[in-house]
Design a protein around this motif. Sequence first.
Motif, short mmCIF file in Angstrom:
data_model
loop_
_atom_site.label_atom_id
_atom_site.label_comp_id
_atom_site.label_asym_id
_atom_site.label_seq_id
_atom_site.Cartn_x
_atom_site.Cartn_y
_atom_site.Cartn_z
N MET A 203 9.74 -2.32 63.19
CA MET A 203 8.91 -1.77 62.11
C MET A 203 9.77 -1.28 60.94
N ALA A 204 10.87 -0.62 61.25
CA ALA A 204 11.73 -0.06 60.19
C ALA A 204 12.37 -1.17 59.37
N THR A 205 12.88 -2.22 60.03
CA THR A 205 13.54 -3.28 59.28
C THR A 205 12.54 -4.14 58.51
N ALA A 206 11.29 -4.17 58.95
CA ALA A 206 10.26 -4.88 58.19
C ALA A 206 9.96 -4.12 56.90
N GLN A 207 9.93 -2.80 56.96
CA GLN A 207 9.64 -1.97 55.79
C GLN A 207 10.87 -1.74 54.92
N PHE A 208 12.03 -1.67 55.53
CA PHE A 208 13.28 -1.35 54.83
C PHE A 208 14.33 -2.40 55.22
N PRO A 209 14.27 -3.59 54.62
CA PRO A 209 15.11 -4.71 55.08
C PRO A 209 16.62 -4.50 54.93
N THR A 210 17.05 -3.54 54.13
CA THR A 210 18.50 -3.35 53.96
C THR A 210 19.09 -2.33 54.94
N ILE A 211 18.25 -1.67 55.72
CA ILE A 211 18.76 -0.66 56.65
C ILE A 211 19.54 -1.33 57.78
#
Length: 120
Positions: free
Chosen positions: A67-75
């Motif tokens: 979920m996090a990488t879908a919303q924040f792809p550069t993390i």
Amino acid sequence: MKRILVVEDDPALMLVISRSLSGHGYVVETAENGVAALSRMSTEPPFDLLLSDIVMPEMDGLELTLMATAQFPTIKVILMSGYASEWRRTVNLENIIHGVINKPFALDELYNKVVEVIGS
């Protein structure tokens, strides 16, 4: 300054990790589970690194990572686990995880992995 979100359901371990990384000059925020982490990520300035336990209540670290990488792809993502093969159960997760630290770990090992992934 590099920003790190530490997600760990063990309060004592979360404190040790956050103090250690803060002592190395990182800005460290914490969350006790994946739900709290996503909420924090949506209201805070962007994080450079998500450092998350895998096995947690409410939302595990694997679901949080997706979920996090879908919303924040550069993390960038480093997962922590006492169960060495646990992270491999999700298809294609290897492509978005930048490291896995097996518990128990030395704080130097964690710091070295963080530096490897996001720099000092």
